[in-house]
Design an enzyme around this catalytic site. Structure first.
Site, PDB file in Angstrom:
ATOM      1  N   CYS A  35       0.743  -1.216   0.095  1.00 35.73           N
ATOM      2  CA  CYS A  35       0.072   0.109  -0.035  1.00 35.73           C
ATOM      3  C   CYS A  35       0.694   1.339  -0.088  1.00 35.73           C
ATOM      4  O   CYS A  35       0.413   2.263  -0.707  1.00 35.73           O
ATOM      5  CB  CYS A  35      -1.015   0.030   1.198  1.00 35.73           C
ATOM      6  N   ARG A  75      -8.066  -4.651  -2.967  1.00 39.65           N
ATOM      7  CA  ARG A  75      -7.390  -3.030  -3.825  1.00 39.65           C
ATOM      8  C   ARG A  75      -8.508  -3.124  -4.849  1.00 39.65           C
ATOM      9  O   ARG A  75      -8.366  -3.743  -6.068  1.00 39.65           O
ATOM     10  CB  ARG A  75      -5.983  -3.600  -4.370  1.00 39.65           C
TER      11      ARG A  75
HETATM   12  C1  BEZ Z   1       0.599  -4.707   1.926  1.00 38.89           C
HETATM   13  O1  BEZ Z   1       1.810  -4.864   1.795  1.00 38.89           O
HETATM   14  O2  BEZ Z   1       0.037  -3.623   1.451  1.00 38.89           O
HETATM   15  C2  BEZ Z   1      -0.309  -5.695   2.404  1.00 38.89           C
HETATM   16  C3  BEZ Z   1      -0.148  -7.010   2.035  1.00 38.89           C
HETATM   17  C4  BEZ Z   1      -0.745  -8.008   2.524  1.00 38.89           C
HETATM   18  C5  BEZ Z   1      -2.165  -7.648   3.077  1.00 38.89           C
HETATM   19  C6  BEZ Z   1      -2.366  -6.449   3.558  1.00 38.89           C
HETATM   20  C7  BEZ Z   1      -1.520  -5.317   2.944  1.00 38.89           C
END
Ligand code: BEZ
Length: 238
Positions: free
Chosen positions: A54, A137
């Site tokens: 993110c 997402r």
């Molecule tokens: C992230 O790195 O944005 C992420 C990865 C797995 C689950 C939730 C967020």
């Protein structure tokens, strides 16, 4: 709006009016999509603040915000975190994170707090078999009349391709402006598709007197639109 009737959950689809809501964001309260009337808007969700994928996405989107704004498109983010988490995360990004040559990145577009998950659920961003407590997402492209025009979902582990999101936006605007469709991998300057009979009017109807259409068969006709023409009519650039 989420509607449950006999265990059927209805979520917004392409062509629907974007469900309206008011929300608290990092840029103050917003009334969605009313505040964005006359603009395109990309409403997108991310799973959680203070997570690496993110973070890379927010830095990339923030870096490209001007480019989206120049295409008459505003950005609005959302996660089920609270406002103080959002503020602390965005401050940390600005102060500490250096990634792919990006640093000191300030996120100026609103990030919605949605601790109740009301908005995320309404927009189908909670997909329980992926994760029941985080948004996937999701990316909603909403046009200036408040109609959902494209929806793209990615799982938690996959960061989005922001060049593709920009390509989608310009392709949608080009389709509207010139009354055409865009073929696979289309980019400004590539030939466009003149829709055949039975889709969106006949190819002949779409020609507007132009003589440069090429037809390979009755169902597959193309015509050129120069990149300059797209820049001028879609991006309003000379
Ligand atoms: C992230 O790195 O944005 C992420 C990865 C797995 C689950 C939730 C967020």
């Amino acid at each position: 709006m989420e509607q449950t009737t006999q265990n059927v959950i209805s979520i917004p689809r392409i062509g629907d009016k974007a469900p309206s809501f008011t929300a608290v964001t990092t840029q103050g309260e917003i009334n969605f999509p009313g505040d964005y009337k006359g603009n395109w808007v990309i409403l997108f969700s991310h799973p959680a603040d203070f997570t690496p994928v993110c973070t890379s996405e927010f830095m990339t989107f923030a870096k490209m915000e001007k480019q989206f704004n120049e295409a008459n498109c505003k950005l609005v983010g959302l996660s089920v975190d609270g406002l103080y988490s959002h503020i602390a995360w965005l401050r940390t990004i600005k102060e500490k994170i250096e990634y792919k040559g990006m640093k000191n990145v300030e996120v100026n577009f609103p990030l919605i707090e949605d601790i109740t998950m009301n908005v995320a659920k309404t927009y189908g961003m909670i997909q329980p078999n992926e994760d029941s407590t985080k948004a996937v997402r999701a990316v909603f492209f909403i046009d200036p009349k408040g109609i959902i025009r494209t929806i793209i979902y990615y799982p938690l582990s996959l960061g989005r391709n922001f060049d593709e999101l920009y390509r989608v936006l310009i392709a949608l605007q080009t389709a509207d402006e010139f009354n055409i469709a865009t073929p696979a991998d289309w980019r400004p300057g590539d030939d466009v598709i003149v829709p055949p009979a039975g889709s969106c009017g006949t190819a002949k109807d779409r020609m507007d007197g132009k003589e440069d259409m090429k037809c390979y068969d009755w169902f597959f006709c193309t015509r050129p639109i120069s990149k300059d023409n797209v820049m001028k009519r879609v991006l309003k650039k000379k």
